[in-house]
Design an enzyme around this catalytic site. Sequence first.
Site, PDB file in Angstrom:
ATOM      1  N   ARG A  19       0.806  -1.228   0.000  1.00 46.31           N
ATOM      2  CA  ARG A  19       0.000   0.000   0.000  1.00 46.31           C
ATOM      3  C   ARG A  19       0.840   1.279   0.000  1.00 46.31           C
ATOM      4  NH1 ARG A  19      -3.690  -1.533   4.983  1.00 46.31           N
ATOM      5  NH2 ARG A  19      -1.945  -2.957   5.308  1.00 46.31           N
ATOM      6  N   GLY A 139      -7.313  -6.556  13.835  1.00 50.12           N
ATOM      7  CA  GLY A 139      -7.839  -7.764  14.458  1.00 50.12           C
ATOM      8  C   GLY A 139      -8.652  -7.369  15.683  1.00 50.12           C
ATOM      9  N   TYR A 364      32.889  25.061  -9.311  1.00 53.09           N
ATOM     10  CA  TYR A 364      32.734  23.844 -10.117  1.00 53.09           C
ATOM     11  C   TYR A 364      33.040  24.161 -11.566  1.00 53.09           C
ATOM     12  CZ  TYR A 364      30.220  19.667 -11.861  1.00 53.09           C
ATOM     13  OH  TYR A 364      29.874  18.496 -12.451  1.00 53.09           O
TER      14      TYR A 364
HETATM   15  C1  UD1 Z   1      -1.705  -7.520  12.369  1.00 47.18           C
HETATM   16  C2  UD1 Z   1      -2.517  -8.382  13.342  1.00 47.18           C
HETATM   17  C3  UD1 Z   1      -3.812  -7.668  13.691  1.00 47.18           C
HETATM   18  C4  UD1 Z   1      -3.499  -6.306  14.279  1.00 47.18           C
HETATM   19  C5  UD1 Z   1      -2.614  -5.508  13.329  1.00 47.18           C
HETATM   20  C6  UD1 Z   1      -2.125  -4.246  14.020  1.00 47.18           C
HETATM   21  C7  UD1 Z   1      -2.003 -10.678  12.701  1.00 47.18           C
HETATM   22  C8  UD1 Z   1      -2.485 -11.912  12.071  1.00 47.18           C
HETATM   23  N1  UD1 Z   1      -2.818  -9.659  12.726  1.00 47.18           N
HETATM   24  O1  UD1 Z   1      -2.490  -7.418  11.182  1.00 47.18           O
HETATM   25  O2  UD1 Z   1      -4.537  -8.431  14.651  1.00 47.18           O
HETATM   26  O3  UD1 Z   1      -4.708  -5.619  14.547  1.00 47.18           O
HETATM   27  O4  UD1 Z   1      -1.436  -6.258  12.966  1.00 47.18           O
HETATM   28  O5  UD1 Z   1      -1.421  -3.423  13.150  1.00 47.18           O
HETATM   29  O6  UD1 Z   1      -0.881 -10.641  13.206  1.00 47.18           O
HETATM   30  N2  UD1 Z   1       4.975  -9.263   8.616  1.00 47.18           N
HETATM   31  C9  UD1 Z   1       6.002 -10.128   8.448  1.00 47.18           C
HETATM   32  N3  UD1 Z   1       5.782 -11.248   7.690  1.00 47.18           N
HETATM   33  C10 UD1 Z   1       4.582 -11.513   7.115  1.00 47.18           C
HETATM   34  C11 UD1 Z   1       3.520 -10.608   7.314  1.00 47.18           C
HETATM   35  C12 UD1 Z   1       3.755  -9.499   8.085  1.00 47.18           C
HETATM   36  O7  UD1 Z   1       7.100  -9.929   8.941  1.00 47.18           O
HETATM   37  O8  UD1 Z   1       4.465 -12.545   6.440  1.00 47.18           O
HETATM   38  C13 UD1 Z   1       5.225  -8.056   9.401  1.00 47.18           C
HETATM   39  C14 UD1 Z   1       4.984  -6.795   8.609  1.00 47.18           C
HETATM   40  O9  UD1 Z   1       6.173  -6.354   7.981  1.00 47.18           O
HETATM   41  C15 UD1 Z   1       4.510  -5.829   9.666  1.00 47.18           C
HETATM   42  C16 UD1 Z   1       3.877  -6.724  10.725  1.00 47.18           C
HETATM   43  O10 UD1 Z   1       4.334  -8.027  10.485  1.00 47.18           O
HETATM   44  O11 UD1 Z   1       5.583  -5.130  10.266  1.00 47.18           O
HETATM   45  C17 UD1 Z   1       2.346  -6.679  10.680  1.00 47.18           C
HETATM   46  O12 UD1 Z   1       1.929  -7.100   9.413  1.00 47.18           O
HETATM   47  P1  UD1 Z   1       0.607  -6.557   8.732  1.00 47.18           P
HETATM   48  O13 UD1 Z   1       0.399  -7.247   7.446  1.00 47.18           O
HETATM   49  O14 UD1 Z   1       0.601  -5.075   8.757  1.00 47.18           O
HETATM   50  O15 UD1 Z   1      -0.463  -7.108   9.783  1.00 47.18           O
HETATM   51  P2  UD1 Z   1      -1.989  -6.806   9.772  1.00 47.18           P
HETATM   52  O16 UD1 Z   1      -2.624  -7.598   8.694  1.00 47.18           O
HETATM   53  O17 UD1 Z   1      -2.178  -5.355   9.778  1.00 47.18           O
END
Ligand code: UD1
Length: 439
Positions: A19, A139, A364
């Site tokens: 995004r 979440g 320059y």
């Molecule tokens: C996550 C939470 C959600 C919470 C929200 C808060 C889960 C399943 N859900 O959702 O409950 O409300 O954060 O912001 O955890 N990341 C990785 N590897 C991956 C996916 C993500 O390292 O495969 C990292 C991302 O870089 C990021 C963080 O984890 O820093 C959160 O990932 P993001 O996809 O933003 O989580 P949400 O779907 O927003």
Amino acid sequence: MSNTNSLSVVILAAGQGTRMKSTTPKVLHEISGKSMLFHAIDAAQEVSNDITVVLYHQAERIQKEIETHYENIHFHMQDAKKYPGTGGAMKGVKTQNSRTLILNGDMPLITKDSLLALTSGDADINMSVIQLEDPSGYGRVIIEHGQVKEIVEQKDCNKTQLLTKTVNAGIYSVNTALLECYIPQLNNNNAQAEYYLTDIVKMAVDEGKIVNPIYVQEEEFKGVNSKLDLAAAEEIMQRRIRTEWMKAGVTMRLPETIYIDCRAKFEGECILENGVSIQGASTIRSSHIKANSVVESSTLENSDLGPMGRVRPDSMLIDTHIGNFVEIKKSTLRGVKAGHLSYIGDATVEEGSNIGAGVITCNYDGKNKYKTIIGKNVFVGSDTQLVAPVTIEDDVMIAAGSTINKNVEKGALAISRAPMKTIKNFFYKFFEITKNGTK
Ligand code: UD1
Ligand code: MG
């Protein structure tokens, strides 16, 4: 829990950040002069001596960037193809201490204090919870009798769960032994077919473990997912930075219009007028920066700049007056006046020297940069070009409009001008009129 030896931190930074619509990895986007990930690492370093960053997308670039700024950060490569999601990110992560704090790399506004609050007490899991008017995207946290029961991702919510305004802010502190036991048990039976870290909460609850909700400020835990979020986070960070410096005695006129890098420092009594931008690791001591001036990675001491002055990186201004539309780059000026419309680059100018309006250092030649050295008490007349490399010794006068391309020795006058001519009555001959205007 404030002992840094009892807490490990894992920062999740493997996500793609689609995004943001950028080729720069999301966590490397900067807020107030420092990448979001570095804000998170700095907060983590205040509470822990064992920090692991989980990477996958653009891992090499992010790791390199971290390694040029920090030592002792551990890295873990997520197998994101096989194990996508926040739970997948934790697979195989090894931490050294009895408690593990899990942070997101895209939360640049968290502070040491709230990290400490999240690690307080002895619940098996502490998790960050926010109350939101608009919970969409987060979440949902199901709480019964003050205890967390479950976290349900938006895409997995039923209609009633969707209405819950208590959401998961995404930071947890977990008993490390428990974490190591639960992570391998995660599955991807959910709407996104991802491994959710949040599922460890239900596992803990089912085993009768204590999961404590820690209510936190939305402002600090805001995740940055888009350029809009980035701008909003920057505003909050700027407000914090300005507030701190005003408390420390910096005067700001219309503070909302002023930008200050998080690495900038102020000492003594400083005044910043409206529209000022202080960038990079600048140091401003007892100086007055007037409206709409820009300082980049430079030092000012007992000096005044602007309005509309620009000081570019690696400059040092001491006891110096710089006026409007003057640009200084990589130069040291001590006890100098440069009041109007000049470019001073790759130069040193010593005490008592005056730079007239429109003076330019020609530093320059299209290939290389050269230095201009100006000694003490030099008067540089207006509209002079100093063709570098060139040295002007002490006590020199340079006549206005000169092009100086040779060194000038102490005490001399330098003048380079075509001799001036006047041609009498030229005007009247040219326009074929008489002196009193008739044809
Ligand atoms: C996550 C939470 C959600 C919470 C929200 C808060 C889960 C399943 N859900 O959702 O409950 O409300 O954060 O912001 O955890 N990341 C990785 N590897 C991956 C996916 C993500 O390292 O495969 C990292 C991302 O870089 C990021 C963080 O984890 O820093 C959160 O990932 P993001 O996809 O933003 O989580 P949400 O779907 O927003
Ligand atoms: Mg996600």
